[in-house]
Design a protein around this motif. Structure first.
Motif, PDB file in Angstrom:
ATOM      1  N   ARG A  43      25.604  60.856  44.512  1.00 35.94           N
ATOM      2  CA  ARG A  43      24.615  61.578  43.714  1.00 35.94           C
ATOM      3  C   ARG A  43      24.733  61.247  42.222  1.00 35.94           C
ATOM      4  NH1 ARG A  43      22.228  65.923  45.719  1.00 35.94           N
ATOM      5  NH2 ARG A  43      23.973  66.151  47.166  1.00 35.94           N
ATOM      6  N   LEU A  44      25.955  61.233  41.709  1.00 35.13           N
ATOM      7  CA  LEU A  44      26.146  61.022  40.277  1.00 35.13           C
ATOM      8  C   LEU A  44      25.686  59.636  39.851  1.00 35.13           C
ATOM      9  CD1 LEU A  44      27.170  61.892  37.530  1.00 35.13           C
ATOM     10  CD2 LEU A  44      29.482  61.199  38.216  1.00 35.13           C
ATOM     11  N   ARG A  45      26.109  58.605  40.570  1.00 31.30           N
ATOM     12  CA  ARG A  45      25.696  57.250  40.203  1.00 31.30           C
ATOM     13  C   ARG A  45      24.193  57.078  40.317  1.00 31.30           C
ATOM     14  NH1 ARG A  45      30.369  53.562  43.212  1.00 31.30           N
ATOM     15  NH2 ARG A  45      32.097  54.196  41.852  1.00 31.30           N
ATOM     16  N   THR A  46      23.610  57.708  41.327  1.00 31.86           N
ATOM     17  CA  THR A  46      22.154  57.637  41.470  1.00 31.86           C
ATOM     18  C   THR A  46      21.474  58.272  40.268  1.00 31.86           C
ATOM     19  OG1 THR A  46      22.320  57.721  43.882  1.00 31.86           O
ATOM     20  CG2 THR A  46      20.175  58.267  42.916  1.00 31.86           C
ATOM     21  N   TYR A  47      21.982  59.431  39.834  1.00 38.62           N
ATOM     22  CA  TYR A  47      21.350  60.107  38.692  1.00 38.62           C
ATOM     23  C   TYR A  47      21.514  59.303  37.405  1.00 38.62           C
ATOM     24  CZ  TYR A  47      19.702  63.730  35.609  1.00 38.62           C
ATOM     25  OH  TYR A  47      18.969  64.414  34.676  1.00 38.62           O
ATOM     26  N   LEU A  48      22.670  58.682  37.219  1.00 41.33           N
ATOM     27  CA  LEU A  48      22.855  57.841  36.038  1.00 41.33           C
ATOM     28  C   LEU A  48      21.856  56.695  36.040  1.00 41.33           C
ATOM     29  CD1 LEU A  48      26.762  57.644  35.842  1.00 41.33           C
ATOM     30  CD2 LEU A  48      25.216  59.170  34.606  1.00 41.33           C
ATOM     31  N   LEU A  49      21.610  56.131  37.203  1.00 42.87           N
ATOM     32  CA  LEU A  49      20.651  55.028  37.314  1.00 42.87           C
ATOM     33  C   LEU A  49      19.241  55.494  36.974  1.00 42.87           C
ATOM     34  CD1 LEU A  49      19.999  52.113  38.137  1.00 42.87           C
ATOM     35  CD2 LEU A  49      19.835  52.899  40.506  1.00 42.87           C
ATOM     36  N   VAL A  50      18.822  56.625  37.528  1.00 42.16           N
ATOM     37  CA  VAL A  50      17.452  57.081  37.270  1.00 42.16           C
ATOM     38  C   VAL A  50      17.308  57.555  35.825  1.00 42.16           C
ATOM     39  CG1 VAL A  50      17.080  57.665  39.689  1.00 42.16           C
ATOM     40  CG2 VAL A  50      17.861  59.442  38.112  1.00 42.16           C
ATOM     41  N   GLY A  51      18.402  58.019  35.204  1.00 44.03           N
ATOM     42  CA  GLY A  51      18.344  58.356  33.784  1.00 44.03           C
ATOM     43  C   GLY A  51      18.044  57.141  32.933  1.00 44.03           C
ATOM     44  N   LEU A  52      18.672  56.016  33.271  1.00 45.06           N
ATOM     45  CA  LEU A  52      18.385  54.772  32.554  1.00 45.06           C
ATOM     46  C   LEU A  52      16.935  54.340  32.738  1.00 45.06           C
ATOM     47  CD1 LEU A  52      21.636  52.710  33.305  1.00 45.06           C
ATOM     48  CD2 LEU A  52      20.947  53.737  31.119  1.00 45.06           C
ATOM     49  N   VAL A  53      16.402  54.550  33.941  1.00 48.71           N
ATOM     50  CA  VAL A  53      14.999  54.214  34.198  1.00 48.71           C
ATOM     51  C   VAL A  53      14.083  55.059  33.313  1.00 48.71           C
ATOM     52  CG1 VAL A  53      13.158  54.285  35.929  1.00 48.71           C
ATOM     53  CG2 VAL A  53      15.416  53.408  36.552  1.00 48.71           C
ATOM     54  N   SER A  54      14.369  56.342  33.195  1.00 43.71           N
ATOM     55  CA  SER A  54      13.554  57.227  32.355  1.00 43.71           C
ATOM     56  C   SER A  54      13.619  56.814  30.884  1.00 43.71           C
ATOM     57  CB  SER A  54      14.018  58.677  32.501  1.00 43.71           C
ATOM     58  OG  SER A  54      13.735  59.173  33.785  1.00 43.71           O
ATOM     59  N   LEU A  55      14.808  56.474  30.398  1.00 48.63           N
ATOM     60  CA  LEU A  55      14.947  56.046  29.002  1.00 48.63           C
ATOM     61  C   LEU A  55      14.191  54.752  28.734  1.00 48.63           C
ATOM     62  CD1 LEU A  55      18.717  56.859  28.363  1.00 48.63           C
ATOM     63  CD2 LEU A  55      16.737  58.039  27.407  1.00 48.63           C
ATOM     64  N   ALA A  56      14.269  53.815  29.674  1.00 48.53           N
ATOM     65  CA  ALA A  56      13.522  52.566  29.515  1.00 48.53           C
ATOM     66  C   ALA A  56      12.026  52.832  29.479  1.00 48.53           C
ATOM     67  CB  ALA A  56      13.871  51.604  30.653  1.00 48.53           C
TER      68      ALA A  56
ATOM     69  N   ALA B 283      11.585  60.488  20.893  1.00 43.73           N
ATOM     70  CA  ALA B 283      12.987  60.599  20.495  1.00 43.73           C
ATOM     71  C   ALA B 283      13.598  61.901  21.006  1.00 43.73           C
ATOM     72  CB  ALA B 283      13.106  60.522  18.972  1.00 43.73           C
ATOM     73  N   LEU B 284      12.842  62.992  20.906  1.00 42.90           N
ATOM     74  CA  LEU B 284      13.320  64.270  21.426  1.00 42.90           C
ATOM     75  C   LEU B 284      13.547  64.198  22.933  1.00 42.90           C
ATOM     76  CD1 LEU B 284      13.900  67.327  21.208  1.00 42.90           C
ATOM     77  CD2 LEU B 284      11.429  67.698  21.450  1.00 42.90           C
ATOM     78  N   LEU B 285      12.601  63.613  23.647  1.00 46.27           N
ATOM     79  CA  LEU B 285      12.716  63.521  25.101  1.00 46.27           C
ATOM     80  C   LEU B 285      13.903  62.651  25.517  1.00 46.27           C
ATOM     81  CD1 LEU B 285       8.926  63.129  25.983  1.00 46.27           C
ATOM     82  CD2 LEU B 285      10.331  65.194  26.110  1.00 46.27           C
ATOM     83  N   ALA B 286      14.136  61.562  24.773  1.00 47.36           N
ATOM     84  CA  ALA B 286      15.287  60.709  25.071  1.00 47.36           C
ATOM     85  C   ALA B 286      16.594  61.473  24.867  1.00 47.36           C
ATOM     86  CB  ALA B 286      15.252  59.466  24.185  1.00 47.36           C
ATOM     87  N   ALA B 287      16.642  62.313  23.833  1.00 45.98           N
ATOM     88  CA  ALA B 287      17.844  63.118  23.596  1.00 45.98           C
ATOM     89  C   ALA B 287      18.081  64.094  24.745  1.00 45.98           C
ATOM     90  CB  ALA B 287      17.701  63.877  22.272  1.00 45.98           C
ATOM     91  N   VAL B 288      17.011  64.664  25.279  1.00 47.50           N
ATOM     92  CA  VAL B 288      17.126  65.592  26.409  1.00 47.50           C
ATOM     93  C   VAL B 288      17.684  64.855  27.640  1.00 47.50           C
ATOM     94  CG1 VAL B 288      15.799  66.986  28.038  1.00 47.50           C
ATOM     95  CG2 VAL B 288      15.373  67.185  25.588  1.00 47.50           C
ATOM     96  N   VAL B 289      17.202  63.634  27.888  1.00 43.49           N
ATOM     97  CA  VAL B 289      17.738  62.838  28.999  1.00 43.49           C
ATOM     98  C   VAL B 289      19.230  62.591  28.802  1.00 43.49           C
ATOM     99  CG1 VAL B 289      17.641  60.608  30.178  1.00 43.49           C
ATOM    100  CG2 VAL B 289      15.520  61.726  29.476  1.00 43.49           C
ATOM    101  N   GLY B 290      19.617  62.249  27.583  1.00 38.84           N
ATOM    102  CA  GLY B 290      21.031  62.006  27.297  1.00 38.84           C
ATOM    103  C   GLY B 290      21.897  63.221  27.577  1.00 38.84           C
TER     104      GLY B 290
ATOM    105  N   VAL C  27      22.412  63.689  31.335  1.00 35.55           N
ATOM    106  CA  VAL C  27      23.378  62.737  31.884  1.00 35.55           C
ATOM    107  C   VAL C  27      24.809  63.203  31.602  1.00 35.55           C
ATOM    108  CG1 VAL C  27      24.299  60.400  31.584  1.00 35.55           C
ATOM    109  CG2 VAL C  27      21.843  60.741  31.852  1.00 35.55           C
ATOM    110  N   LEU C  28      25.050  63.690  30.388  1.00 37.08           N
ATOM    111  CA  LEU C  28      26.386  64.186  30.050  1.00 37.08           C
ATOM    112  C   LEU C  28      26.766  65.381  30.928  1.00 37.08           C
ATOM    113  CD1 LEU C  28      26.300  63.973  26.135  1.00 37.08           C
ATOM    114  CD2 LEU C  28      27.491  62.452  27.734  1.00 37.08           C
ATOM    115  N   VAL C  29      25.820  66.267  31.176  1.00 41.63           N
ATOM    116  CA  VAL C  29      26.100  67.422  32.033  1.00 41.63           C
ATOM    117  C   VAL C  29      26.387  66.963  33.459  1.00 41.63           C
ATOM    118  CG1 VAL C  29      25.135  69.539  33.014  1.00 41.63           C
ATOM    119  CG2 VAL C  29      24.742  68.991  30.604  1.00 41.63           C
ATOM    120  N   ALA C  30      25.609  65.988  33.947  1.00 39.50           N
ATOM    121  CA  ALA C  30      25.848  65.476  35.301  1.00 39.50           C
ATOM    122  C   ALA C  30      27.248  64.879  35.422  1.00 39.50           C
ATOM    123  CB  ALA C  30      24.792  64.430  35.656  1.00 39.50           C
ATOM    124  N   LEU C  31      27.686  64.166  34.394  1.00 42.42           N
ATOM    125  CA  LEU C  31      29.035  63.599  34.415  1.00 42.42           C
ATOM    126  C   LEU C  31      30.092  64.696  34.498  1.00 42.42           C
ATOM    127  CD1 LEU C  31      28.611  60.802  31.714  1.00 42.42           C
ATOM    128  CD2 LEU C  31      29.132  60.437  34.133  1.00 42.42           C
TER     129      LEU C  31
END
Length: 398
Positions: free
Chosen positions: A270-283, A362-369, A372-376
């Motif tokens: 689950r964690l690795r999957t979420y990290l991957l989809v977070g990168l997709v959202s940021l891109a 920029a605000l939305l990217a910060a929210v994604v970040g 990700v930290l909480v998921a970790l």
């Protein structure tokens, strides 16, 4: 799981997200006809998400007592009536009341359906069923926006609610006829018995962290599509209401990809999957900064795909983390999820007014970040050597 049951599960997901954001492509039309500023028209979204957030913790408790399918059928019928009421709203206040009513009914589909799947299926079957359900929500998000935009362009914004009511009617018929009755459900002794489980969740750090992740997910989705939609309607893009509604066809990418997320979770966790989809959202957010309509659309497609895949990661974990009080755990998650959406509809407004879409991105990217930290922190895998509890695949329906 039969084809009819899978179809019913998909339509339940569609129903859960059909109405919530259906006014996004209509905001300029609603502002003009109901005589309110454009920024205030976003409250037609916030009213609905706020209704969901208020009721979600209690929806599961009601279904704990009355039964899953019965509650979902009643909620869909009520949502159908509230949607028709929106079509005859005589002023902005009436529209907000009817939109709030829609939101108050949605958790009795959304939260209850997730609990139903968690009780009726286990193991890989449960993961695939959850992914199918979330895929349905992606399709519902597309249908709500696209059909609203298309109907408004041709017949005016009131017709959009009539069209959505027809979709709900089809969903209601399919749920009654094709969704099997509960087999893994045991009714609670009273409504209070279900409510008592809510308090225990506030000591569950993993569940609370998952709630924060859920809030971040919907903050991103609502903020991106609300303000990117406004940007696409303004110069130099100049898209029409119908064209903005058509942009939401990018949700169809998530409809295809999200069912694969369940398999990916099984393979890499689950964690690795979420990290991957977070990168997709940021891109995707980065792409929306390019001053080109195709680039913005591709960026929104990537962002929304990351959102729905992230939702497939989070909502399944919320159900598991709740233990015996599963339905109230899902309700608490949905409260956080839609509270995040409510904030995401209005919080970026000052940034958009002052500095445009780039500040919102920029605000939305910060929210994604942050998510990700909480998921970790909360989705760490169990230490090596610790015994694992296994849930076995047990399909209940042929």
């Amino acid at each position: 799981m039969s084809l009819r049951a899978r179809t019913a599960v998909f339509l339940l997901g569609l129903c859960a997200l059909l109405n919530i954001y259906s006014t996004q492509p209509l905001l300029p039309d609603l502002a003009h006809d109901l005589h309110v500023p454009l920024g205030r028209s976003t409250w037609t979204i916030t009213a609905t998400t706020l209704g969901v957030a208020l009721v979600a913790p209690f929806a599961g408790s009601v279904s704990d007592r009355l039964g899953r399918k019965r509650v979902m059928v009643a909620a869909i019928a009520g949502a159908l009536a509230a949607t028709l009421a929106c079509a005859v709203a005589w002023n902005f206040a009436a529209m907000l009341v009817f939109r709030l009513a829609q939101g108050l009914l949605i958790p009795f589909v959304f939260a209850v359906a997730v609990s139903y799947l968690a009780e009726e299926y286990t193991g890989p079957v449960a993961q695939r069923a959850n992914a199918l359900y979330v895929s349905g929500t992606a399709f519902g998000g597309f249908c709500g926006r696209f059909l609203s935009g298309a109907a408004t362009e041709r017949f005016g914004w009131r017709s959009s609610f009539v069209v959505l009511a027809l979709v709900l009617l089809v969903t209601l018929a399919a749920t009654v006829a094709w969704l099997p009755r509960e087999r893994g459900f045991t009714p609670s002794d009273s409504l209070l018995a279900g409510l008592r489980g809510i308090g225990g969740h506030f000591g569950n750090a993993r569940l609370l962290g998952t709630c924060v992740i859920g809030a971040s997910i919907l903050f991103l989705q609502v903020g991106a599509f609300t303000y990117a939609g406004m940007r696409l309607k303004a110069p130099p893009f100049g898209l029409s209401t119908f064209e903005i509604g058509a942009v939401f066809a990018v949700f169809l990418v998530a409809v295809v990809v999200t069912p694969l997320t369940g398999r990916l979770i099984g393979r890499i966790g689950r964690l690795r999957t979420y990290l991957l989809v977070g990168l997709v959202s940021l891109a995707g957010l980065a792409l929306t900064l390019v001053p080109s309509t195709p680039a913005v659309i591709v960026g929104l497609a990537a962002s929304s795909t990351g959102v729905f895949s992230g939702q497939a990661c989070a909502i399944g974990y919320a159900a598991e983390a709740g233990g015996a009080a599963r339905s109230s755990a899902v309700g608490l998650y949905l409260t956080s999820y839609y509270a995040g959406g409510s904030i995401g509809a209005v919080a970026p407004a000052p940034l958009y007014t002052a500095a445009g879409w780039s500040a919102c991105a920029a605000l939305l990217a910060a929210v994604v970040g942050v998510s990700v930290l909480v998921a970790l922190a909360v989705w760490r895998p169990a230490p090596v050597g610790r015994p694992q509890r296994h849930r076995f695949e047990e399909p209940l329906y042929d």
